[in-house]
Design an enzyme around this catalytic site. Structure first.
Site, PDB file in Angstrom:
ATOM      1  CB  THR A   1      -5.725   8.471   5.499  1.00 19.99           C
ATOM      2  OG1 THR A   1      -4.389   7.971   5.377  1.00 19.99           O
ATOM      3  CG2 THR A   1      -5.723   9.839   6.151  1.00 19.99           C
TER       4      THR A   1
ATOM      5  CG  HIS B   1       0.733  10.915   6.351  1.00 22.73           C
ATOM      6  ND1 HIS B   1      -0.331  10.136   5.913  1.00 22.73           N
ATOM      7  CD2 HIS B   1       0.476  12.172   5.904  1.00 22.73           C
ATOM      8  CE1 HIS B   1      -1.178  10.893   5.230  1.00 22.73           C
ATOM      9  NE2 HIS B   1      -0.702  12.137   5.221  1.00 22.73           N
TER      10      HIS B   1
ATOM     11  CG  HIS C   1      -0.517   8.557   1.428  1.00 20.68           C
ATOM     12  ND1 HIS C   1      -1.349   7.461   1.455  1.00 20.68           N
ATOM     13  CD2 HIS C   1      -0.154   8.793   2.715  1.00 20.68           C
ATOM     14  CE1 HIS C   1      -1.482   7.052   2.703  1.00 20.68           C
ATOM     15  NE2 HIS C   1      -0.777   7.848   3.494  1.00 20.68           N
TER      16      HIS C   1
ATOM     17  CG  HIS D   1       2.896   6.067   5.739  1.00 22.50           C
ATOM     18  ND1 HIS D   1       2.641   6.174   7.090  1.00 22.50           N
ATOM     19  CD2 HIS D   1       1.808   6.579   5.120  1.00 22.50           C
ATOM     20  CE1 HIS D   1       1.450   6.715   7.277  1.00 22.50           C
ATOM     21  NE2 HIS D   1       0.919   6.981   6.090  1.00 22.50           N
TER      22      HIS D   1
ATOM     23  CG  HIS E   1      -1.874  -1.121   1.291  1.00 18.73           C
ATOM     24  ND1 HIS E   1      -2.858  -1.339   0.351  1.00 18.73           N
ATOM     25  CD2 HIS E   1      -1.978  -2.136   2.187  1.00 18.73           C
ATOM     26  CE1 HIS E   1      -3.537  -2.435   0.680  1.00 18.73           C
ATOM     27  NE2 HIS E   1      -3.018  -2.935   1.773  1.00 18.73           N
TER      28      HIS E   1
ATOM     29  CD  GLU F   1      -3.900   9.713   2.411  1.00 19.95           C
ATOM     30  OE1 GLU F   1      -4.575   8.803   1.894  1.00 19.95           O
ATOM     31  OE2 GLU F   1      -3.596   9.743   3.619  1.00 19.95           O
TER      32      GLU F   1
END
Length: 293
Positions: free
Chosen positions: A235, A151, A128, A126, A92, A138
């Site tokens: 999230t 994050h 996104h 991590h 992910h 995000e």
């Protein structure tokens, strides 16, 4: 942006942390897909709650902090390098879990919107990102999305572990910083990006040691004097509504090549790991507070 990210001499850290195996934010529930985030609530009811994240931050609608949250936000240990870093493609995201020689070296967050005198300690970081430079973050600002977001996840020290803290409404604090593509002065090959070719396959983990390790502050350098905060959630499933969000105003630069290394990762179906961001959620009457303005 300024270069200072740490303040203080550690007076907010107390006791000895009980170290446990790290639990990744995005791996709390491994069985979910970004193809239809609106269906997450079918298996994880909190994902349909009233305090969900991320959100669109409307700058003109943000309010000033109350007097009991007037203390500056302090991050102790942001420039400190760990002994080693485990870098994982969990299907992910790319997740980085730091290891320290002693508990007192672990970075801690205090002040600002957090409960008075209650340290939050660093768990992991991590990313996104989007399939193209027009999306990926995000959080959005006034409706504008950015290519990527990092994050930094912290949990409240008094709860002992991330796994315990996630069950409390004030259990977690997450620093968020959005990226935009830098110019010619931003050289590719940031230390956080160098291991990405080695974890291209989902489920792969490597350990960085020695000169390969890096500090939190090197990932999205700059200060945390101006930011927005609100009460929100994880999230990703289980979407627990336990997060005090602290999202920095402004952007950090990222080299196009380093962003492309994130896009070269593969998911659990051996497809390109891209667009791993949750759409913005309804504010539902929550207050967004601006600090440092």
């Amino acid at each position: 942006m300024g270069s200072q990210w740490t303040v203080g001499v550690g007076q907010y850290l107390y006791g000895v942390l009980v170290f446990t195996a790290a639990c990744g934010l995005a791996s709390v529930h491994a069985d979910f897909s970004y193809e239809d985030p609106n269906r997450w609530a079918e298996t994880d009811p909190d994902c349909g709650g009233m305090r969900q994240s991320p959100i669109d931050i409307v700058r003109s609608a943000a309010t000033l902090p109350s007097l009991d949250h007037a203390a500056p936000l302090l991050l102790e240990g942001g420039i400190r390098k760990p002994v080693s870093i485990n870098v994982t493609n969990n299907g992910h995201t790319a997740q980085y879990t730091f290891s320290w020689t002693t508990a007192s070296e672990r970075p801690a967050l205090v002040g600002g919107p957090l409960p008075f005198g209650a340290p939050y300690v660093f768990e992991q970081l991590h990313f996104h990102w989007g399939a193209d430079n027009g999306r990926g973050s995000e959080h959005t600002f006034d409706g504008t999305a950015y290519p990527a977001e990092v994050h930094f996840v912290f949990f409240k020290l008094e709860y002992g572990t991330f796994e315990q803290a996630i069950n409390h409404p004030d259990g977690l604090a997450v620093l968020g910083a959005v990226y935009e593509i830098g110019g010619d002065k931003v050289k590719p090959g940031a230390k956080w990006a160098r291991p990405l070719p080695k974890i291209r396959t989902a489920g792969t983990t490597i350990t960085l040691e020695g000169r390969e390790v890096f500090s939190l502050s090197s990932v999205a350098g700059g200060d945390w004097l101006r930011y927005y905060s609100y009460a929100g959630s994880l999230t990703t499933p289980p979407c627990s509504e336990s997060v005090t969000w602290i999202v920095r105003d402004g952007t950090a630069p990222i080299a196009q090549k380093d962003l492309d290394e994130l896009r070269n990762l593969r998911d659990t179906n051996d497809q390109p790991l891209v667009d791993n961001f949750r759409p913005v959620q309804p504010l539902n009457g929550r207050t967004v507070v601006r600090y440092g303005f």
